[in-house]
Each structure stands twice: as C-alpha cells, then as structure tokens.
Design an enzyme around this catalytic site. Sequence first.
Site, PDB file in Angstrom:
ATOM      1  N   GLY A 189      10.070   1.679   2.828  1.00 62.09           N
ATOM      2  CA  GLY A 189      10.857   0.498   3.590  1.00 62.09           C
ATOM      3  C   GLY A 189      10.269  -0.719   3.026  1.00 62.09           C
ATOM      4  N   ASP A 190       8.768  -0.763   3.703  1.00 67.65           N
ATOM      5  CA  ASP A 190       8.121  -1.722   3.502  1.00 67.65           C
ATOM      6  C   ASP A 190       8.069  -2.405   1.829  1.00 67.65           C
ATOM      7  OD1 ASP A 190       7.359  -1.695   5.804  1.00 67.65           O
ATOM      8  OD2 ASP A 190       5.782  -0.356   5.623  1.00 67.65           O
TER       9      ASP A 190
END
Length: 308
Positions: free
Chosen positions: A249-250
């Site tokens: 996600g990052d």
Amino acid sequence: MITTVTLNPAIDTRYFIEDFKEGRLFRAEKTIKSPGGKGLNVTKVLRQMGADVVATGIIGGKNGEWIQENLKKMDIKEEFYVSSAETRVCIAVLAKHSETEILESGEELTDSDLRAFEKKLMELVEKSDVITMSGSLPKGMDAGYYQKLVELVNRKGKKVILDTSGKSLLEGVKGKPYLIKPNFDELEYVLGESIDGRDKIKKAVEKLKNLGAQNVLVSLGGEGAIYFGEEILKITIPKIKIHNTVGSGDSSVAGFAKGLDDGLELNEILKLSMACGMSNAQSMETGRVIPEDVKEFMGNITVEVLKI
C-alpha cells in the site's frame, strides 16, 4: 520535489524464529532492523524510483539518531524535527506460519514540538509540489492533527496524499486532501458495517468524499483497485507470485506521488501506482521495488471507466 511526512516513525525490528510459540525461550535465527513507519516506506520506494524526495516528521533520542544515520546510508535526504521524546521500536516475530507484532506507542510530544515541526514542514512545502502523509499519529496527539496539516499545505496550493486509518482518517479527510487510499478494513470502519460488494464500497467512498476527500483510490488486493475521482475507474492488474504484501500500500502511494509529481496523465499515474505495489509484493523486503519490473507491470495493467 516530493516531501514525505512520518509523524510516528520507528525502528522496525524483525526476528525470524521458525518454531516460535508463546511462553518459551528462543534465540532469533536472523534479525533485521530498518527505519520504519509507513511514510518512510513511501520514501524508500520514491528514492528507488529516482524521485527527488525528502523525508520529514518527528524523531528523538538514540533511536531517532539511528534512523537518521541509516537513512543517510540509504542515500535518503531527511529533514526531521528532533524532539526530546524517544522514537519508538516496533517488533515483528516471523514464524513459519504466523507473524506476531508488538508496537510501541512512543512518547508524547509537546505543543512546542508540534509548532517547530509545522514550521519545518512549511519550509519544505515551499519547495515541493506533492506531499504525502502516512501512518498513525504519536501517543496523545489529537485525531484531527492531520486535518490541520492538510489545510496548511492546501493554502500553499500543493497536493496532499493522506494514508492513515481509523479516527485520524475520518478527521483528516476534513482537511480536503487531494487523495486518500483506503483498503477494505478502513472502508468498513468508515461505514460501520462489512463491505460485501461495490455498492457498499461506493457508499463508504461517498461518505469520505462528503467529508472532504477530493479523490479516493480503493485497494482491492489482487484484483487491482477502483479510483473515484471525476469519474470512476477500474484498474485491473495481472496475476503475480506474491512473497510479501506488507508495504505494498505504501509503495502504491509512492507510485501515485511520483506520477503526480512527473505530470503524467491520470491513467498512467494509476498504472504506476499499482505497478509499484506489485513490485513490492514480489520482494521479501518491505518498501522494496525494482524499476524494471515496475515498467513491465505497467504494460500489463488496464484502466477502464466503471459504471456502479
């Protein structure tokens, strides 16, 4: 330039103990320590992708010094505000079929710490077009602090990508960030009920947009993502062999930020975002992408208008 904000960084310590069980004595087979926090994961990926990026946030104590030293070794520019509060340590024990995490909350910050950090942030904003804000808030900090930061940046006409969860997300979107990137768990928290279809996704997204979010990118894991902006777009990704989804996600946030900073068309920004997440998922290391793989993945990602 892109500025990444990590308000609650940590030293991430991973112990590899294959037969780990509660209540016994073990010696770690392998230990890995790295500068941690969602914002620093974003920073690492941006650096690997060749972006001009600087990391900021609040650190302190010997742990903070360790993070600064190791970011320097990674050739990452940082301009953290240094407080008297010791930076936290987060521990993960990786066994054969499980992962156990112990996360310190960290020490509380003073009002003078926050004012000094805000001054430093605004100096960096003057030189940046895109600012990412990621992760949890430090112990004792008001849940609306992200809202304050987003509003400060918006006044300078810069774009903010906000990636947080829980109450800090619900409060943070009131500052009107350019993009948020919730997953299913975060949407369920927003809606207060389980997400069992696209109608529920749309309902949760509408709530977030009504609160202030300008655009919303919803992660669907292996099925790609849905982007809610002026129109709704479905991003479909190819199947890949996954080794580690932590940090994907990052990595997607980093890809979106770089595409935005590079002035790419929206479809290409979304492809770059997904491709960075995919590349991280193929690595055992969190916040690790291979630019050549990212480019190849982008060629196999499709973006189409979706009617919900």
